[in-house]
Design a protein around this motif. Structure first.
Motif, PDB file in Angstrom:
ATOM      1  N   PHE A 103       5.276  -1.689  13.406  1.00  0.00           N
ATOM      2  CA  PHE A 103       5.884  -2.523  13.884  1.00  0.00           C
ATOM      3  C   PHE A 103       6.058  -3.816  13.460  1.00  0.00           C
ATOM      4  O   PHE A 103       5.242  -4.705  13.457  1.00  0.00           O
ATOM      5  N   PRO A 104       7.278  -4.469  13.167  1.00  0.00           N
ATOM      6  CA  PRO A 104       7.429  -5.552  12.339  1.00  0.00           C
ATOM      7  C   PRO A 104       7.148  -6.969  13.100  1.00  0.00           C
ATOM      8  O   PRO A 104       6.656  -7.900  12.558  1.00  0.00           O
ATOM      9  N   HIS A 105       7.200  -6.904  14.571  1.00  0.00           N
ATOM     10  CA  HIS A 105       6.881  -7.917  15.177  1.00  0.00           C
ATOM     11  C   HIS A 105       5.636  -8.197  15.818  1.00  0.00           C
ATOM     12  O   HIS A 105       4.939  -9.091  16.438  1.00  0.00           O
ATOM     13  N   MET A 106       4.538  -7.133  15.314  1.00  0.00           N
ATOM     14  CA  MET A 106       3.301  -7.196  15.648  1.00  0.00           C
ATOM     15  C   MET A 106       2.461  -7.623  14.498  1.00  0.00           C
ATOM     16  O   MET A 106       2.727  -7.485  13.126  1.00  0.00           O
ATOM     17  N   SER A 107       1.370  -8.319  14.791  1.00  0.00           N
ATOM     18  CA  SER A 107       0.279  -8.583  13.491  1.00  0.00           C
ATOM     19  C   SER A 107      -0.426  -7.272  13.259  1.00  0.00           C
ATOM     20  O   SER A 107      -0.191  -6.119  13.687  1.00  0.00           O
ATOM     21  N   GLN A 153       4.663 -10.026   5.728  1.00  0.00           N
ATOM     22  CA  GLN A 153       3.868 -10.724   4.854  1.00  0.00           C
ATOM     23  C   GLN A 153       2.693  -9.926   4.163  1.00  0.00           C
ATOM     24  O   GLN A 153       2.089 -10.361   3.269  1.00  0.00           O
ATOM     25  N   LEU A 154       2.961  -8.612   3.976  1.00  0.00           N
ATOM     26  CA  LEU A 154       1.867  -7.833   3.270  1.00  0.00           C
ATOM     27  C   LEU A 154       2.638  -7.285   2.136  1.00  0.00           C
ATOM     28  O   LEU A 154       3.835  -6.781   2.093  1.00  0.00           O
ATOM     29  N   GLN A 202       0.259  -2.773   3.491  1.00  0.00           N
ATOM     30  CA  GLN A 202       0.976  -1.983   4.585  1.00  0.00           C
ATOM     31  C   GLN A 202       0.381  -0.407   4.821  1.00  0.00           C
ATOM     32  O   GLN A 202       0.295   0.005   5.988  1.00  0.00           O
ATOM     33  N   GLN A 203       0.362   0.093   3.700  1.00  0.00           N
ATOM     34  CA  GLN A 203      -0.152   1.483   3.698  1.00  0.00           C
ATOM     35  C   GLN A 203      -1.675   1.631   4.352  1.00  0.00           C
ATOM     36  O   GLN A 203      -1.969   2.447   5.075  1.00  0.00           O
TER      37      GLN A 203
END
Length: 344
Positions: free
Chosen positions: A87-91, A133-134, A139-140
């Protein structure tokens, strides 16, 4: 840890037979890879295990529990996808803990397990960052942490490294394998990458046209392929038609070759195969000698690949990269009889 058993799984899509009577047992804590080209049925099989697809026939068992019609959220599996699906909006922490939140795990327990999962995948300190930001590798790892935090019985991987560059893939696949060993989670990994399958797996299932071609440990499948498809798909192979005679002699278009074991072969017309690295330049004392002309010499760093023309047929050989070979050179190789396999 959970054993997995597939019994006669079959699945069609509008008349197309995607998975054809697949039966398979996966042991507790085993890392098993489904390997094959696009369209061979490996991802369809994985999705039936996850519950995203129902088989037309056959059964799926987790231990002694039949789960063939059980919906995905009641199977206690976790999937790591090719696209990460973060989810792009979540940390990072929110992404990892999402599955626990949906299961209504108490906040204190959720926070503890999220922190533990983030530490396991070496992302401590990045909890507040968002996926954008990763790096791809980070991300994986978030996707992997999100999968293991729910403590699944079976962990499923759907070509999870396809979006990473070559060097990062090499590192992440080792990290995934070490993590799986440490946690002891029964895992099924889908890939078309032969190197991944060889490096990561306890066993490999080679699939073709919806069916299983061969199952075995990586070394066994590589060294002792049973079919021409397996020999050609898993690594490089020289495959030659021949006629099997008494005493293990095979007459081929490149000359007669001696094989070490032909006792179980009942047909006269056969295919034989061997790996390029099994051809030894100027080797003496071996039963099989192959002489040809170098038609294409390819430097690959630690080895040099030679395309060798022998009586109109092209063979592949590998030699040490310090060997000075040029196109047009006449070369003689030795090939041990026990390196040649007779294929089904």
């Amino acid at each position: 840890m959970t054993t997995l058993r597939l019994a006669g799984l079959t699945r069609r899509f509008e008349g197309y037979l995607a998975v054809d009577d697949v039966s398979l047992d996966v042991a507790d804590g085993e890392f098993l890879t489904l390997l094959g080209p696009s369209g061979c049925g490996k991802t369809t099989t994985l999705r039936m295990v996850a519950g995203f697809l129902n088989p037309d026939s056959g059964d799926i068992w987790f231990g002694d529990r039949r789960v063939t019609e059980v919906p995905p959220h009641q199977r206690n599996t976790a999937m790591v996808f090719q696209s990460y699906a973060l989810f792009p909006h979540m940390s990072v922490a929110e992404n990892v803990g999402f599955g626990l939140m949906m299961r209504k795990v108490p906040k204190a327990e959720c926070d503890r397990r999220v922190a533990e999962a983030i530490e396991i995948v070496s992302l401590t300190g990045l909890e507040k960052r968002r996926p954008g930001q990763l790096s791809g590798g980070q991300q994986q790892r978030v996707a992997l942490a999100r999968a293991i935090v729910t403590r699944p019985d079976i962990l499923l991987f759907d070509e999870p490294l396809s979006n990473l560059d070559a060097k990062l893939r090499e590192r992440v696949r080792i990290e995934i394998r070490e993590l799986q060993k440490r946690l002891g989670i029964t895992s099924i990994y889908v890939t078309h990458d032969q190197d991944e399958a060889l490096v990561m797996s306890d066993r490999i299932v080679v699939m073709n046209k919806g069916r299983i071609e061969q199952i075995g440990e990586p070394d066994s499948i590589y060294r002792r392929p049973r079919t021409a498809f397996v020999a050609d798909f898993l690594g490089l192979a020289n495959i030659v038609d021949g006629a099997l005679e008494a005493g293990g002699r095979v007459n081929t278009p490149i000359g007669a070759l001696q094989v070490a074991d032909a006792t179980d072969v009942t047909t006269h017309q056969v295919k034989i195969c061997w790996r390029p690295e099994d051809m030894k330049l100027a080797a003496t004392g071996q039963q099989n000698r192959i002489t040809g002309t170098a038609r294409h010499v390819i430097f690959r760093g630690n080895v040099t690949e030679v395309r060798l023309e022998v009586d109109g047929q092209i063979l592949r050989a590998q030699v040490d990269s310090d060997q000075q070979i040029r196109d047009g050179d006449t070369l003689t190789f030795g090939l041990a009889a026990d390196k040649i396999r007779i294929l089904a």
